[in-house]
Design a protein around this motif. Structure first.
Motif, PDB file in Angstrom:
ATOM      1  N   ARG A   1       0.836  -1.256   0.037  1.00  0.00           N
ATOM      2  CA  ARG A   1       0.026   0.002  -0.071  1.00  0.00           C
ATOM      3  C   ARG A   1       0.764   1.274  -0.175  1.00  0.00           C
ATOM      4  O   ARG A   1       1.875   1.122   0.655  1.00  0.00           O
ATOM      5  CB  ARG A   1      -1.112  -0.043   1.149  1.00  0.00           C
ATOM      6  CG  ARG A   1      -2.118  -0.877   1.247  1.00  0.00           C
ATOM      7  CD  ARG A   1      -2.959  -0.876   2.298  1.00  0.00           C
ATOM      8  NE  ARG A   1      -3.916  -2.007   2.483  1.00  0.00           N
ATOM      9  CZ  ARG A   1      -5.277  -1.468   1.958  1.00  0.00           C
ATOM     10  NH1 ARG A   1      -5.421  -0.210   1.325  1.00  0.00           N
ATOM     11  NH2 ARG A   1      -6.281  -2.538   1.925  1.00  0.00           N
ATOM     12  N   ALA A   2       0.649   2.272  -0.753  1.00  0.00           N
ATOM     13  CA  ALA A   2       1.245   3.573  -0.959  1.00  0.00           C
ATOM     14  C   ALA A   2       0.268   4.765  -0.705  1.00  0.00           C
ATOM     15  O   ALA A   2      -0.735   4.786  -1.224  1.00  0.00           O
ATOM     16  CB  ALA A   2       1.925   3.653  -2.119  1.00  0.00           C
ATOM     17  N   ARG A   3       0.589   5.391   0.191  1.00  0.00           N
ATOM     18  CA  ARG A   3      -0.328   6.663   0.472  1.00  0.00           C
ATOM     19  C   ARG A   3       0.644   8.106   0.159  1.00  0.00           C
ATOM     20  O   ARG A   3       1.808   7.920   0.668  1.00  0.00           O
ATOM     21  CB  ARG A   3      -0.826   6.649   1.932  1.00  0.00           C
ATOM     22  CG  ARG A   3      -1.614   5.639   2.180  1.00  0.00           C
ATOM     23  CD  ARG A   3      -2.307   5.811   3.569  1.00  0.00           C
ATOM     24  NE  ARG A   3      -3.240   4.275   3.862  1.00  0.00           N
ATOM     25  CZ  ARG A   3      -4.367   4.030   3.546  1.00  0.00           C
ATOM     26  NH1 ARG A   3      -4.940   5.186   2.731  1.00  0.00           N
ATOM     27  NH2 ARG A   3      -5.168   3.351   3.776  1.00  0.00           N
TER      28      ARG A   3
ATOM     29  N   THR B   1      -4.852   7.649  -1.069  1.00  0.00           N
ATOM     30  CA  THR B   1      -4.288   6.319  -1.564  1.00  0.00           C
ATOM     31  C   THR B   1      -3.521   6.132  -2.843  1.00  0.00           C
ATOM     32  O   THR B   1      -4.630   6.671  -3.861  1.00  0.00           O
ATOM     33  CB  THR B   1      -5.578   5.306  -1.441  1.00  0.00           C
ATOM     34  OG1 THR B   1      -5.926   5.091  -0.035  1.00  0.00           O
ATOM     35  CG2 THR B   1      -4.976   3.845  -1.665  1.00  0.00           C
ATOM     36  N   LEU B   2      -2.383   5.804  -3.266  1.00  0.00           N
ATOM     37  CA  LEU B   2      -1.630   6.095  -4.542  1.00  0.00           C
ATOM     38  C   LEU B   2      -1.777   4.522  -5.022  1.00  0.00           C
ATOM     39  O   LEU B   2      -1.786   4.489  -6.129  1.00  0.00           O
ATOM     40  CB  LEU B   2      -0.423   6.456  -4.316  1.00  0.00           C
ATOM     41  CG  LEU B   2      -0.257   7.931  -3.477  1.00  0.00           C
ATOM     42  CD1 LEU B   2       1.323   8.084  -3.383  1.00  0.00           C
ATOM     43  CD2 LEU B   2      -0.921   9.007  -4.294  1.00  0.00           C
ATOM     44  N   LEU B   3      -1.678   3.487  -4.179  1.00  0.00           N
ATOM     45  CA  LEU B   3      -1.274   2.218  -4.796  1.00  0.00           C
ATOM     46  C   LEU B   3      -1.842   1.255  -3.793  1.00  0.00           C
ATOM     47  O   LEU B   3      -1.521   1.106  -2.626  1.00  0.00           O
ATOM     48  CB  LEU B   3      -0.017   2.017  -5.361  1.00  0.00           C
ATOM     49  CG  LEU B   3       0.248   0.498  -5.781  1.00  0.00           C
ATOM     50  CD1 LEU B   3      -0.283   0.180  -6.985  1.00  0.00           C
ATOM     51  CD2 LEU B   3       1.820   0.484  -5.681  1.00  0.00           C
ATOM     52  N   THR B   4      -2.519   0.046  -4.161  1.00  0.00           N
ATOM     53  CA  THR B   4      -2.822  -1.058  -3.406  1.00  0.00           C
ATOM     54  C   THR B   4      -2.683  -2.079  -4.258  1.00  0.00           C
ATOM     55  O   THR B   4      -3.134  -2.677  -5.376  1.00  0.00           O
ATOM     56  CB  THR B   4      -4.367  -1.077  -2.805  1.00  0.00           C
ATOM     57  OG1 THR B   4      -4.545   0.178  -2.169  1.00  0.00           O
ATOM     58  CG2 THR B   4      -4.775  -2.354  -1.808  1.00  0.00           C
ATOM     59  N   ARG B   5      -1.910  -3.156  -3.958  1.00  0.00           N
ATOM     60  CA  ARG B   5      -1.472  -4.364  -4.741  1.00  0.00           C
ATOM     61  C   ARG B   5      -1.107  -5.614  -3.786  1.00  0.00           C
ATOM     62  O   ARG B   5      -0.371  -5.730  -2.779  1.00  0.00           O
ATOM     63  CB  ARG B   5      -0.345  -3.859  -5.711  1.00  0.00           C
ATOM     64  CG  ARG B   5       0.123  -5.165  -6.573  1.00  0.00           C
ATOM     65  CD  ARG B   5       1.282  -4.702  -7.348  1.00  0.00           C
ATOM     66  NE  ARG B   5       1.103  -3.237  -8.092  1.00  0.00           N
ATOM     67  CZ  ARG B   5       2.054  -2.638  -8.722  1.00  0.00           C
ATOM     68  NH1 ARG B   5       3.438  -3.367  -8.383  1.00  0.00           N
ATOM     69  NH2 ARG B   5       1.777  -1.681  -9.282  1.00  0.00           N
TER      70      ARG B   5
ATOM     71  N   TRP C   1       6.924  -0.367  -9.384  1.00  0.00           N
ATOM     72  CA  TRP C   1       5.759   0.802  -9.272  1.00  0.00           C
ATOM     73  C   TRP C   1       5.769   1.697 -10.460  1.00  0.00           C
ATOM     74  O   TRP C   1       6.649   2.585 -10.338  1.00  0.00           O
ATOM     75  CB  TRP C   1       5.824   1.378  -7.863  1.00  0.00           C
ATOM     76  CG  TRP C   1       4.624   2.075  -7.741  1.00  0.00           C
ATOM     77  CD1 TRP C   1       3.612   2.300  -8.094  1.00  0.00           C
ATOM     78  CD2 TRP C   1       4.712   3.220  -6.718  1.00  0.00           C
ATOM     79  NE1 TRP C   1       2.785   3.295  -7.767  1.00  0.00           N
ATOM     80  CE2 TRP C   1       3.349   3.811  -6.933  1.00  0.00           C
ATOM     81  CE3 TRP C   1       5.290   3.515  -5.358  1.00  0.00           C
ATOM     82  CZ2 TRP C   1       2.825   4.927  -5.817  1.00  0.00           C
ATOM     83  CZ3 TRP C   1       4.899   4.725  -4.902  1.00  0.00           C
ATOM     84  CH2 TRP C   1       3.739   5.113  -4.716  1.00  0.00           C
ATOM     85  N   ARG C   2       5.040   1.143 -11.446  1.00  0.00           N
ATOM     86  CA  ARG C   2       5.097   2.227 -12.676  1.00  0.00           C
ATOM     87  C   ARG C   2       3.774   3.269 -12.502  1.00  0.00           C
ATOM     88  O   ARG C   2       2.866   3.030 -11.795  1.00  0.00           O
ATOM     89  CB  ARG C   2       4.728   1.238 -13.977  1.00  0.00           C
ATOM     90  CG  ARG C   2       5.643   0.465 -14.251  1.00  0.00           C
ATOM     91  CD  ARG C   2       5.561  -0.551 -15.301  1.00  0.00           C
ATOM     92  NE  ARG C   2       6.652  -1.313 -15.964  1.00  0.00           N
ATOM     93  CZ  ARG C   2       6.776  -2.541 -15.630  1.00  0.00           C
ATOM     94  NH1 ARG C   2       6.171  -3.091 -14.400  1.00  0.00           N
ATOM     95  NH2 ARG C   2       7.897  -3.234 -15.627  1.00  0.00           N
ATOM     96  N   GLY C   3       4.079   4.371 -12.920  1.00  0.00           N
ATOM     97  CA  GLY C   3       3.328   5.275 -12.835  1.00  0.00           C
ATOM     98  C   GLY C   3       3.278   6.205 -11.460  1.00  0.00           C
ATOM     99  O   GLY C   3       2.219   6.639 -10.761  1.00  0.00           O
ATOM    100  N   ALA C   4       4.180   5.949 -10.659  1.00  0.00           N
ATOM    101  CA  ALA C   4       4.736   6.395  -9.397  1.00  0.00           C
ATOM    102  C   ALA C   4       4.417   7.976  -9.441  1.00  0.00           C
ATOM    103  O   ALA C   4       4.665   8.708 -10.559  1.00  0.00           O
ATOM    104  CB  ALA C   4       5.952   5.997  -8.934  1.00  0.00           C
ATOM    105  N   PRO C   5       4.053   8.617  -8.309  1.00  0.00           N
ATOM    106  CA  PRO C   5       3.989  10.091  -8.402  1.00  0.00           C
ATOM    107  C   PRO C   5       5.111  10.986  -8.521  1.00  0.00           C
ATOM    108  O   PRO C   5       6.443  10.333  -8.137  1.00  0.00           O
ATOM    109  CB  PRO C   5       3.179  10.400  -6.992  1.00  0.00           C
ATOM    110  CG  PRO C   5       3.693   9.246  -6.074  1.00  0.00           C
ATOM    111  CD  PRO C   5       3.663   8.144  -7.062  1.00  0.00           C
TER     112      PRO C   5
END
Length: 337
Positions: A219-221, A227-231, A252-256
């Motif tokens: 998870r990335a916040r 919430t940026l990513l849940t995988r 992580w493609r498309g990271a901020p």
């Protein structure tokens, strides 16, 4: 010209094919448990208490048209550093579990063409052995060495092993840990022009005494809890053996491109769950360079301003005192008659 040789030993523990009871097969020979009266077994699943012995049989099958001679020995298992795959140690390495406890009745066996040889073995668990899982294998090592050509010849020996899953009686403790989480970014030079990617790396550690079937969630916040990513990750070992550490990474493609937040990795298996996190600061290179230049310029101006305020002014000299003005004598009053 003198020829140097290098010996490479490959211990190939291949996955079973569908509908096959053979635990390992490289196309030329296979190694697997002898069938019981109930059913065929893909692997050895054994259990014993400290101070007891087990007896079983392993089968070595030759699939080629010529006889093959093998060295037969037991070995401890471990997770490979590259991807966490199941592998076994060489005969020359130190063995503390199955590799030291299992003894085949024959250490050298010749299998005829398209034939099989069954070899009994004894596994003795010593007093004081630690409870829990002790994975290993019975390995059939081809004694032939395939030589390469050229000045540097690569001598390759191949081996195949039948897996042994041994559980020693006593308390069991499933436990997993996520360690050393890191996030690295690959940012475009100009914001918005190009893709931004990141890599999340971490160590998965089996801190218990039983084999785990781990699952990992990422998870990335970002700022303000967005919430940026849940995988659910799939690049993890199917089996994490007791005491083993595996270093893994997840792209992580498309990271901020511009954000400040954290990533959290949660690992779980039966009766155990653990999380760890790491903060990240995403900043494009051009923005970082502009901010760095602005910081340097601002610091220089601030230092100059402080020096200007701290510079002492010219001292003011006091003027000399004025000479005293003489006073006129006051006449005394005359006495009246």
């Amino acid at each position: 010209m003198r020829k140097f040789s290098v010996l490479l030993l490959g211990l190939l523990l291949l996955a079973v094919t569908a509908g096959s009871a053979h635990s390992a097969d490289n196309g030329s020979w296979s190694v697997f448990p002898a069938s019981s009266q109930i059913a065929e077994r893909p692997y050895f699943y054994l259990s014993a208490d400290p101070g007891t012995s087990l007896r079983d049989k392993v089968v070595v099958a030759n699939k080629t048209a010529r006889p093959l001679t093998f060295r037969l020995y037991a070995a401890d298992a471990y997770n490979t550093a590259r991807d966490g795959g199941f592998a076994v140690r060489t005969q020359a390495e130190k063995h503390r579990g199955v590799g030291a406890w299992a003894k085949p009745a024959r250490t050298r066996v010749t299998v005829p063409a398209h034939g099989k040889v069954t070899v009994p073995f004894t596994l003795t668990v010593p007093e004081g052995a630690e409870p829990g899982d002790h994975p290993g294998a019975l390995v059939a090592l081809d004694e032939r060495v395939d030589n390469g050509d050229g000045s540097l010849a690569l001598g390759v020996q191949r081996a195949v092993g039948a897996r042994i899953y041994l559980r020693v009686g006593g308390p069991t403790l499933p436990a997993i840990a996520v360690e050393d989480v890191r996030v690295t970014h690959d940012q475009p030079l100009v914001p918005g022009l190009g893709d931004s990617t990141a890599t999340v790396s971490y160590t998965l550690h089996n801190t218990g005494n039983v084999t785990l079937d781990p699952k990992v969630e990422l998870r990335a916040r970002g700022l303000f809890g967005r919430t940026l990513l849940t995988r659910d990750l799939d690049r993890i070992p199917a089996e994490l053996l007791p005491g083993q550490r595996v270093r893994l990474s997840e792209p992580w493609r498309g990271a901020p491109q511009l954000d400040w937040g954290d990533v959290t990795l949660t690992a779980s298996a039966q009766h155990t769950r653990e999380s760890a996190n790491a903060s990240f600061f995403a900043l494009p290179w051009l923005v970082a360079a502009v901010l760095a230049v602005a910081s340097v310029v601002g610091a220089v101006l601030l230092i100059r301003a402080r020096r200007g305020r701290a510079r002492p002014s010219a001292p003011v000299r006091p003027s000399p005192p004025a000479p005293p003005t003489p006073s006129r004598p006051r006449s005394s009053p005359s006495a009246r008659p």
